[in-house]
Enzyme design. Structure first.
Site, PDB file in Angstrom:
ATOM      1  N   ASP A   1      48.576  14.598  14.701  1.00 52.02           N
ATOM      2  CA  ASP A   1      47.208  14.080  14.725  1.00 52.02           C
ATOM      3  C   ASP A   1      46.276  15.185  15.201  1.00 52.02           C
ATOM      4  O   ASP A   1      46.512  15.785  16.260  1.00 52.02           O
ATOM      5  CB  ASP A   1      47.101  12.887  15.670  1.00 52.02           C
ATOM      6  CG  ASP A   1      47.925  11.692  15.215  1.00 52.02           C
ATOM      7  OD1 ASP A   1      48.528  11.764  14.124  1.00 52.02           O
ATOM      8  OD2 ASP A   1      47.974  10.700  15.957  1.00 52.02           O
TER       9      ASP A   1
ATOM     10  N   ASP B   1      45.814  -0.848  10.367  1.00 51.70           N
ATOM     11  CA  ASP B   1      45.808  -0.642  11.810  1.00 51.70           C
ATOM     12  C   ASP B   1      45.431  -1.966  12.462  1.00 51.70           C
ATOM     13  O   ASP B   1      44.338  -2.484  12.223  1.00 51.70           O
ATOM     14  CB  ASP B   1      44.806   0.440  12.198  1.00 51.70           C
ATOM     15  CG  ASP B   1      45.082   1.759  11.490  1.00 51.70           C
ATOM     16  OD1 ASP B   1      46.260   2.020  11.167  1.00 51.70           O
ATOM     17  OD2 ASP B   1      44.128   2.519  11.262  1.00 51.70           O
TER      18      ASP B   1
END
Length: 239
Positions: free
Chosen positions: A12, A132
């Site tokens: 990330d 998500d």
């Protein structure tokens, strides 16, 4: 997409650095250095796939770590999936032509479900839709806006639109080393016939086994690997 269950290291990126967030919230990040070094570390440890996320793109809506992504692609020869800031068909075209194997759509798929089929028509099998979930609902725009969508129902909807896979992230436990909620994954797995990639909360090798038993095709692991809770080699050995 995944011949057998796979453990996928997360890379990330924020401001050109590898970070891990807690609960998907800005300001909670811990930095882990250069993306290329991290990617190479995981490849050397046996990773077959890398999971790249442009966090600046996820939060701001525009990809901001293109140089880092390109550098990772040039330095490695494994499969790469990328999410964060992919909003248009042109964005997907650009990344896939650059060498990314799969693009992950979150906000764009919620705002314009047709984009899933449009990209899939041009690049079959290349679209993973990111679901998500926070407090039981799908969230978008860097995990800041609730859509009211149920993750399992949304997964089935995007499968019908042409998604080749689903990435389910349990934001409530993301980055916290608190363990997985395998029942949440199982609900999504039961709703679709396409592969489901699980993410969020993995802290032990038992968590990985639980996700596999729940029917996930793969799991993305970040903080646990960076913090040395277990090695990628150890994770591969249990699956």
């Amino acid at each position: 997409m995944f011949p057998s269950f796979e453990v996928i290291p997360a890379v990330d990126m924020q401001d050109g650095q590898v970070v891990q967030l807690v609960g998907g919230e800005r300001g909670t990040e811990t930095e882990y250095g250069d993306p290329v070094a991290a990617a190479q570390r995981w490849v050397d440890a046996g990773a077959e796939t890398l999971h790249l996320v442009d966090l600046d793109g996820a939060f701001e809506g525009e990809r901001a770590n293109a140089d880092a992504v390109e550098a990772v692609l040039e330095a490695t020869d494994v499969s790469v999936q990328l999410g964060g800031g992919i909003r248009t068909v042109d964005d997907a075209d650009s990344l896939l032509s650059m060498g990314v194997d799969r693009v992950i759509l979150g906000t764009a798929a919620v705002e314009n479900p047709d984009i899933v089929g449009e990209i899939n028509d041009r690049h079959p099998g290349s679209v993973v839709v990111s679901l998500d979930a926070k407090d039981g609902e799908v969230v978008v725009s860097g995990w800041t806006e609730s859509t009211g969508l149920d993750p399992a129902e949304a997964a089935a909807r995007y499968e019908a639109e042409g998604a080749g896979g689903v990435l389910f992230t349990d934001v409530d436990v993301e980055g916290q080393l608190s363990g997985v909620r395998a029942d949440e994954i199982a609900r999504v797995v039961d709703a679709v016939d396409i592969p489901v990639i699980a993410s969020g909360g993995v802290s032990t090798l038992s968590d990985i086994e639980a996700l596999k038993d729940a029917g996930a095709a793969a799991t993305v692991v970040g903080t646990a690997l960076y913090e040395g809770e277990f090695t990628l080699e150890e994770a591969a050995a249990v699956v």
